[in-house]
Structures are given as C-alpha cells and as structure tokens.
Design an enzyme around this catalytic site. Structure first.
Site, mmCIF file in Angstrom:
data_model
loop_
_atom_site.group_PDB
_atom_site.id
_atom_site.type_symbol
_atom_site.label_atom_id
_atom_site.label_comp_id
_atom_site.label_asym_id
_atom_site.label_seq_id
_atom_site.Cartn_x
_atom_site.Cartn_y
_atom_site.Cartn_z
ATOM 1 C CG MET A 90 -4.440 -46.399 -31.287
ATOM 2 S SD MET A 90 -3.621 -47.667 -30.328
ATOM 3 C CE MET A 90 -4.217 -49.149 -31.111
ATOM 4 C CE LYS A 121 -3.576 -47.962 -21.240
ATOM 5 N NZ LYS A 121 -3.172 -49.247 -21.764
ATOM 6 C CG ASP A 171 -8.433 -47.667 -20.477
ATOM 7 O OD1 ASP A 171 -7.571 -47.813 -19.612
ATOM 8 O OD2 ASP A 171 -8.650 -48.483 -21.390
HETATM 9 N N1 SAH Z 1 -10.595 -51.224 -27.326
HETATM 10 C C1 SAH Z 1 -10.920 -50.035 -28.108
HETATM 11 C C2 SAH Z 1 -9.734 -49.544 -28.897
HETATM 12 C C3 SAH Z 1 -8.555 -49.135 -28.025
HETATM 13 S S1 SAH Z 1 -7.237 -48.440 -28.935
HETATM 14 C C4 SAH Z 1 -12.119 -50.354 -28.996
HETATM 15 O O1 SAH Z 1 -12.509 -51.513 -29.146
HETATM 16 O O2 SAH Z 1 -12.690 -49.413 -29.537
HETATM 17 C C5 SAH Z 1 -7.614 -46.716 -28.847
HETATM 18 C C6 SAH Z 1 -7.986 -46.211 -30.216
HETATM 19 O O3 SAH Z 1 -9.319 -46.610 -30.538
HETATM 20 C C7 SAH Z 1 -8.008 -44.688 -30.356
HETATM 21 O O4 SAH Z 1 -6.729 -44.170 -30.612
HETATM 22 C C8 SAH Z 1 -8.928 -44.504 -31.543
HETATM 23 O O5 SAH Z 1 -8.271 -44.790 -32.759
HETATM 24 C C9 SAH Z 1 -9.934 -45.610 -31.311
HETATM 25 N N2 SAH Z 1 -11.129 -45.154 -30.574
HETATM 26 C C10 SAH Z 1 -11.593 -45.650 -29.408
HETATM 27 N N3 SAH Z 1 -12.739 -45.047 -29.061
HETATM 28 C C11 SAH Z 1 -13.001 -44.142 -30.029
HETATM 29 C C12 SAH Z 1 -14.056 -43.223 -30.268
HETATM 30 N N4 SAH Z 1 -15.076 -43.092 -29.440
HETATM 31 N N5 SAH Z 1 -13.997 -42.471 -31.402
HETATM 32 C C13 SAH Z 1 -12.992 -42.600 -32.275
HETATM 33 N N6 SAH Z 1 -11.975 -43.453 -32.097
HETATM 34 C C14 SAH Z 1 -11.974 -44.212 -31.015
#
Ligand code: SAH
Length: 266
Positions: A171, A58, A36
C-alpha cells in the site's frame, strides 16, 4: 466441517492455484462468500450454486463499503446460521483488516476459523523472480505498510532505513517517491536495488526494477499503480535470473485434476 460459522480464508496473491486446499474446500461448502476486489474470480466460480456472493471490494484510498458495514454483513449471516466465507487477498491477517474482523466475530461469540493464505508480500515477490531472503543477500525481511491508518503515526523511515535485509512495502504506491526519498535521506544508498511489482501472480503482472534513486520515475513512466509491492534490497538483483512464466495450466484444469486425485472429495 465443524461448527464454525465463519471462515476467514486467504485467497493467495492472485493466481487461483495458490489458494490452500482447505481454503478451496471452504469455498465449495459456503452459503455466503464475502470477498475483496483482488480475489481471483476463478476461485469464486468454485462456490456451490446456492451460494450468495457479496463483493465488498476495496481499492486503495477508496472504500466502497466501509469496514463497519462489512463487519455487520459477516455478523448478520453468521447469526442466521449460514456458512460464511470471508475471502481475502493474500493472507487474511497480513494487513487488510482481517484481525479486526475476527475481533468482531469473537466479541459476538461467533465461531470462526482462520485459513491462512500466501501473502503477496512473500509469494508475490517470488512470482517476480525475487526470493524474499537469500543466504548471500538478505538474512531477513520486513513487511510494512506505506499507508498507515488515518491519524496514526507515520512509518519511522529513519529506523526502517537502518535495517538490514529485504524491505517490502504494501500500500505504498501513492507515496513511492516520498518513501524512496526518506530511505535515502536516512542513510540507505541511492544505488540500493529496488522494484515495484504490480498485480503479482495475475496474468497482468508487471514490474520495474531500478534503484531507490531511479524507481519512482521508472514506475511512473510505466504507469504502474496499486495494487503493487515495493521491494528494497539486494535480492531484487536476482529478478532477471529467477523470473519464470507460470505453467499455462488453468485453474479449472488444476481444480478438476485435484477433484479426480481425491476421488471427488474436493
Ligand atoms: N492480505 C494481503 C495484503 C492486503 S493489503 C496479502 O497478504 O497480500 C493490500 C495491499 O497488498 C495492496 O495495496 C498491495 O500493496 C498488496 N498486494 C496484494 N496483492 C497484491 C498483488 N497481487 N500484487 C501486488 N501487490 C499486492
């Protein structure tokens, strides 16, 4: 490694050192890495030279490669007998459609493994000085998406507004104003502490702290955008006290130290 063809690996929230040892091993043994956008390039740099790297990055509201195509890529390489690592931000099963990818693999009889990761929804908060629970302030937490699948029901903000504990919204940035308004509308105090954390645990991490009432304007003023976490609850007040600067040890150093300490097994 066993006979699995595909490993769905959680890369952690950003800081490369937050991957698990097993996740790193998978990368180092991969023939193909399908990753990703948010995955730290330092992790991808740990792949062997022959490894093919496919970026299916994405962005919020922007899907350069449709999910169906990602599934086909995984299938194609797995069926060709390659060791495929599907490297996903955070934890592979916390949003990000990891469950759907695993289902496709299962439907095609492909051996797969899940290597859990540190989700931004917990670890990302910690990097902004916010403990997701605290004996005095939050006895539980809820992680929800602010962006439901097209055509499905919207979040039930009425119910979410009634819950005790910490509320973490992933998100949700394109709807920040609406989310705060709905939570107030259904009974949360406008003075409830709330924060936005952008790029948690990345070098470009930034955040704003406010209340449900002030957060949208503050976040806009600071131009915060996705990827970001929205956090609502009293634990946000600890952010000042519990913020820290991660040690400047680079992932390269970290990984080579790890190699030495394991006699090169990693
Ligand atoms: N699987 C991921 C989440 C995927 S959905 C997890 O467990 O973290 C993607 C969303 O996750 C983004 O839109 C944001 O809201 C959040 N996100 C993921 N990494 C992030 C980061 N380093 N800082 C802030 N938000 C993050």
């Amino acid at each position: 490694m066993n006979k699995s063809n595909v490993w769905l690996v959680g890369a952690g929230p950003g800081d490369a050192g937050l991957i698990t040892i097993k996740g790193l091993l998978c990368i180092q043994c991969a023939d193909v890495i399908v990753h990703d956008r948010l995955v730290n390039p330092e992790l991808i740099a740990q792949a062997p030279e022959h490894c093919e790297i496919i970026n299916v990055g994405k962005e919020h509201d922007y899907h350069p490669i449709p999910q169906e195509e990602i599934n086909q890529i995984l299938l194609k390489y797995a069926l060709a007998g390659k060791r495929v690592v599907r490297l996903k931000g955070g934890d592979p099963y916390v949003f990000g459609r990891g469950g759907e990818e695993a289902e496709v693999l299962a439907q095609h009889g492909i051996q797969f493994e899940i290597v859990p990761g540190i989700s931004s929804s917990i670890g990302g908060l910690a990097y902004a000085g916010i403990p997701v629970t605290h004996r005095d302030y939050a006895s539980g937490f809820h992680v929800v998406t602010g962006h439901t699948a097209q055509g499905s029901e919207q979040q039930n903000w009425e119910v979410l507004a009634q819950l005790e504990g910490t509320l973490i919204i992933l998100m949700g940035m394109s709807r920040l104003e609406e989310i705060c308004r709905q939570l107030i509308r259904y009974g949360k105090s406008p003075a409830t502490p709330a924060a936005v954390i952008m790029y948690a645990s990345h070098p470009k991490q930034d955040r704003v702290i406010g209340t449900l009432k002030t957060l949208p304007a503050k976040a806009e003023e600071k131009k915060l955008h996705a990827p970001a976490l929205i956090v609502v609850g009293d634990v946000v007040n600890l952010s000042e006290t519990l913020s820290f600067t991660p040690d400047s040890i680079t992932s390269d150093e970290l990984f080579s130290q790890l190699k030495n300490s394991t006699g090169g097994a990693i």
